[in-house]
Write a protein that holds these residues in place. Structure first.
Motif, mmCIF file in Angstrom:
data_model
loop_
_atom_site.group_PDB
_atom_site.id
_atom_site.type_symbol
_atom_site.label_atom_id
_atom_site.label_comp_id
_atom_site.label_asym_id
_atom_site.label_seq_id
_atom_site.Cartn_x
_atom_site.Cartn_y
_atom_site.Cartn_z
ATOM 1 N N ASP A 183 25.733 53.501 85.095
ATOM 2 C CA ASP A 183 25.424 54.668 84.263
ATOM 3 C C ASP A 183 26.028 55.910 84.908
ATOM 4 O O ASP A 183 26.648 55.827 85.977
ATOM 5 N N GLU A 184 25.842 57.060 84.259
ATOM 6 C CA GLU A 184 26.409 58.315 84.778
ATOM 7 C C GLU A 184 25.890 58.647 86.175
ATOM 8 O O GLU A 184 26.659 59.078 87.042
ATOM 9 N N HIS B 83 31.910 60.766 76.774
ATOM 10 C CA HIS B 83 30.989 60.437 77.865
ATOM 11 C C HIS B 83 31.390 61.192 79.126
ATOM 12 O O HIS B 83 32.557 61.518 79.325
ATOM 13 N N GLY C 144 29.896 53.734 77.081
ATOM 14 C CA GLY C 144 28.586 53.931 77.692
ATOM 15 C C GLY C 144 28.028 52.680 78.349
ATOM 16 O O GLY C 144 26.925 52.704 78.885
#
Length: 179
Positions: free
Chosen positions: A97-98, A132, A155
């Motif tokens: 994830d980020e 994103h 994502g």
């Protein structure tokens, strides 16, 4: 003396043109857009799609050619003045994830580029790619400074990209989800 009204003259003039001349003039007035090749990556279960812009080419780098930089999709301009490579990050990179992309960026960048002999990462900057968050910086390598980034187009699946010559903005701008 011509007895045709001025409103009818264009229609008569048009009828006197051969059809191919009219089609040629129409094509000049309304140029057709050229359809670019769409490249999807990885080959199996693609998550990234790029519409290849004019003047760019792509190739899959595998086998012996991949000893320097790893297996990847390589984009370059026809004159090799600009380049961009994209690789899928392995599951053991721990980027899911980020947050994990930002927190582990330097560790992953140095490991991912190990065949290029990286020594340090610059300050990590945040950008947006394919809607994103993406993270990128300059990395000092045995070949000189290289741009390196971690991004996702959907994502879910994370990729790295690197560029030795720079000039990759036209490709980066066209990255999107393959879905």
């Amino acid at each position: 003396m011509n007895h045709l009204s001025s409103a009818r003259r264009p229609a008569v003039a048009l009828r006197s043109f051969p059809i191919f001349t009219f089609a040629f003039l129409l094509a000049l007035a309304f140029p057709l857009s050229l359809r670019a090749d769409t490249i999807k990556f990885p080959k199996d279960n693609p998550a990234v799609s790029v519409d290849l812009p004019s003047g760019w080419k792509s190739e899959w780098v595998t086998g012996d050619a991949a000893k320097l930089g790893g297996e990847r999709l390589q984009f370059s301009t026809d004159n090799a003045a600009a380049d961009l490579s994209i690789k899928e990050l392995p599951a053991d990179a721990g980027i899911t994830d980020e947050e994990s992309a930002k927190a582990n960026f330097s560790k992953v960048a140095l490991a991912d580029m190990k065949t290029l002999e990286p020594t340090k990462c610059g300050d990590v900057e945040e950008k947006t790619i394919a809607g994103h968050k993406a993270f990128g910086t300059m990395v000092t390598t045995g070949l000189g400074p290289m741009f390196y980034a971690i991004f996702t187009a959907d994502g879910k699946k994370y990729f790295s990209m690197f560029s030795m010559n720079g000039g990759a903005d036209p490709i980066v701008a066209l990255i999107k989800s393959a879905e």
